[in-house]
Design an enzyme around this catalytic site. Structure first.
Site, short mmCIF file in Angstrom:
data_model
loop_
_atom_site.label_atom_id
_atom_site.label_comp_id
_atom_site.label_asym_id
_atom_site.label_seq_id
_atom_site.Cartn_x
_atom_site.Cartn_y
_atom_site.Cartn_z
N LYS A 150 -0.57 -6.53 11.26
CA LYS A 150 0.13 -5.30 11.63
C LYS A 150 -0.30 -4.79 13.01
CE LYS A 150 1.59 -4.03 7.06
NZ LYS A 150 0.99 -5.09 6.21
C1 LIG Z 1 1.69 -5.78 5.26
C2 LIG Z 1 1.13 -7.09 4.87
C3 LIG Z 1 1.92 -8.10 4.29
C4 LIG Z 1 3.40 -7.89 3.99
O1 LIG Z 1 4.15 -7.77 5.15
P1 LIG Z 1 5.64 -7.12 5.08
O2 LIG Z 1 6.08 -7.02 6.48
O3 LIG Z 1 5.45 -5.79 4.44
O4 LIG Z 1 6.46 -8.03 4.26
C5 LIG Z 1 1.32 -9.30 4.00
N1 LIG Z 1 0.00 -9.51 4.22
C6 LIG Z 1 -0.78 -8.56 4.76
C7 LIG Z 1 -2.23 -8.86 4.95
C8 LIG Z 1 -0.26 -7.33 5.10
O5 LIG Z 1 -1.06 -6.39 5.64
#
Ligand SMILES: *Cc1c(COP(=O)(O)O)cnc(C)c1O
Length: 486
Positions: free
Chosen positions: A108
């Site tokens: 993220k």
């Molecule tokens: C947020 C997240 C996901 C999922 O991603 P999306 O964009 O919500 O589908 C998967 N793995 C990790 C470690 C995350 O932080």
């Protein structure tokens, strides 16, 4: 490039407005009016920051090119330790796209290190001088990544809401120890969907918006429903392809499959945009944990959020309402009225069913699978013992599904979304050890057991004082928002 709402095509906005506003007023999500076509070959020759600027400028057409170039270089240079979009070989023609070399050790960061710069610039572009109040519902990783990105950004306040007991101890501490004068963190009783629903309610409440407007405050979102969250994630699909080309593992034009551990459907949807822009993507494989609502949807065409909620070892994927799916539904149906109808049905009955043609069109691009908790643990162990590759629980969900969906002769890139040291107890137990109660001791034991080093930012949490310990009910999120003054 203009953007419009998935639920009302007449609500058109510029990219600055889409980013400043987050959600359209009637609850829809902003989508681009078209898919820009790019020169993939030329893009593949660029380094990561230049590639990011080139992809993002296709969508953010009311931002200056100089601004985007500088922002991308500031964001994806040093903060990612030279490993932005790094593709690691794992086994045969299966690869891990390691997206956790940023400051908070989860993918993220790609969006949330850039978003604050995009927001400040958007306000400048729009001549706005109000204070922006960002409300974030998080299942763990978004919260910290947003806090790290937005802390001490002028003209911005940020409040983060995470479900009590829904995150790992490391994730909780990452948030509770956040520094900065403009940050606040709350634990919310319930699960992620309770927190997300509470935040969405505030966004949809016109009385709250009017009251805040009197104080010159405007609400905004850093969740992946914001277009500014999605657009930076398109870039690393190109980066993965470029590295396979450079390494001579593919020739230009060959298809590559991607397997994505999925929660809110943001990360995988970015791959769909990359494909529609011309990148030779084969299948986008949607990997779920035991909260396999997306597996069911992609198989049957019926989305049912009304089901048992499981707390798993991959908490960032413990989600029953996958918000970004709405964007895909729009792109596939091309009908705002149809999407509005489906979302109304979801809100009122907890489920919806798409037409068979819609499902078929989705299945052309997406396949799916899910992993049980036992399979996740088994996958971590096998990848480590067989391939000497250490992965976290979310990545393991995807590795397990990727193995089932692997096509002969087509490279498979698994998106590795978090550092294994973010979930040290689960990873240690998966390796067959007894994990200590304390996450930091588990981190040290994981280091000793694997000869890998924990990221410094995680190890340092142990010494940091906790600043936030307030627990609230979902209904109190509104009070928190109304507590902000000019
Ligand atoms: C947020 C997240 C996901 C999922 O991603 P999306 O964009 O919500 O589908 C998967 N793995 C990790 C470690 C995350 O932080």
């Amino acid at each position: 490039m203009q953007f419009f709402s998935t639920r009302d095509q007449n609500r058109k906005v510029t990219s600055s407005e889409a980013i400043a506003q987050g959600l359209s007023n009637e609850g829809g999500l902003f989508v681009p009016e078209s898919f820009p076509q790019v020169d993939v070959k030329a893009l593949c020759e660029l380094d990561y920051p230049a590639m990011a600027a080139a992809v993002i400028k296709e969508y953010l057409t009311d931002y200056s090119q100089d601004f985007l170039t500088e922002a991308a270089h500031k964001t994806y240079g040093e903060a990612f330790g030279g490993k932005a979009g790094y593709l690691a070989p794992v086994e045969g023609d299966t690869y891990a796209l390691e997206l956790w070399h940023g400051p908070t050790c989860a993918f993220k960061d790609y969006a949330l290190q850039l978003m604050p710069k995009l927001l400040v610039e958007a306000k400048k572009n729009l001549g706005r001088t109000e204070k922006t109040l960002i409300l974030v519902a998080t299942s763990g990783d978004t919260g910290k990544a947003a806090l790290d990105g937005y802390h001490d950004i002028p003209g911005v306040e940020i409040a983060v809401f995470y479900p009590t007991g829904g995150t790992s101890e490391i994730q909780r501490l990452q948030m509770a120890t956040q520094e900065g004068a403009n940050v606040a963190v709350y634990a919310v009783r319930g699960n992620f969907d309770d927190a997300q629903t509470g935040v969405k309610k505030v966004f949809g409440d016109t009385a709250i918006a009017a009251e805040l407007a009197k104080r010159n405050i405007r609400l905004s979102s850093a969740n992946s429903i914001n277009w500014g969250r999605l657009v930076p994630q398109i870039v690393y699909y190109f980066a993965a392809y470029a590295q396979l080309l450079k390494a001579g593992r593919i020739t230009f034009g060959d298809e590559v499959d991607f397997c994505v551990p999925t929660g809110n459907f943001g990360d995988i949807l970015a791959g769909y945009y990359a494909k529609r822009m011309g990148l030779p993507v084969g299948k986008l494989v949607c990997a779920s944990n035991e909260n396999n609502v997306l597996t069911d949807f992609l198989t049957t065409g019926t989305y049912t959020a009304k089901r048992e909620f499981f707390k798993t070892t991959s908490p960032s994927m413990d989600i029953l309402v996958s918000s970004n799916l709405e964007r895909l539904l729009y792109h596939v149906t091309g009908s705002d009225a149809e999407v509005a109808g489906l979302m109304k049905s979801l809100a009122e009955t907890g489920s919806y069913t798409v037409r068979p043609e819609t499902l078929a069109a989705i299945q052309e691009n997406f396949s799916c699978g899910w992993s049980s908790e036992e399979e996740v643990a088994g996958e971590i162990r096998v990848r480590y013992e067989k391939d000497n590759y250490l992965c976290d629980t979310h990545t393991a969900v995807a590795f397990h599904v990727a193995a089932q969906k692997k096509r002969e002769g087509v490279p498979m890139v698994v998106l590795s979304t978090a550092s294994p040291f973010k979930f040290p107890r689960s990873v240690l137990e998966a390796l067959g050890r007894t994990a200590p109660e304390n996450d930091f001791e588990a981190m040290q034991q994981l280091e000793a057991a694997t000869a890998h080093t924990a990221p410094a930012s995680l190890a340092a949490l142990r010494q940091k004082p906790e600043r936030f310990n307030t627990v609230i009910d979902p209904a109190q999120i509104a009070e928190v928002a109304l507590g902000y003054q000019e």
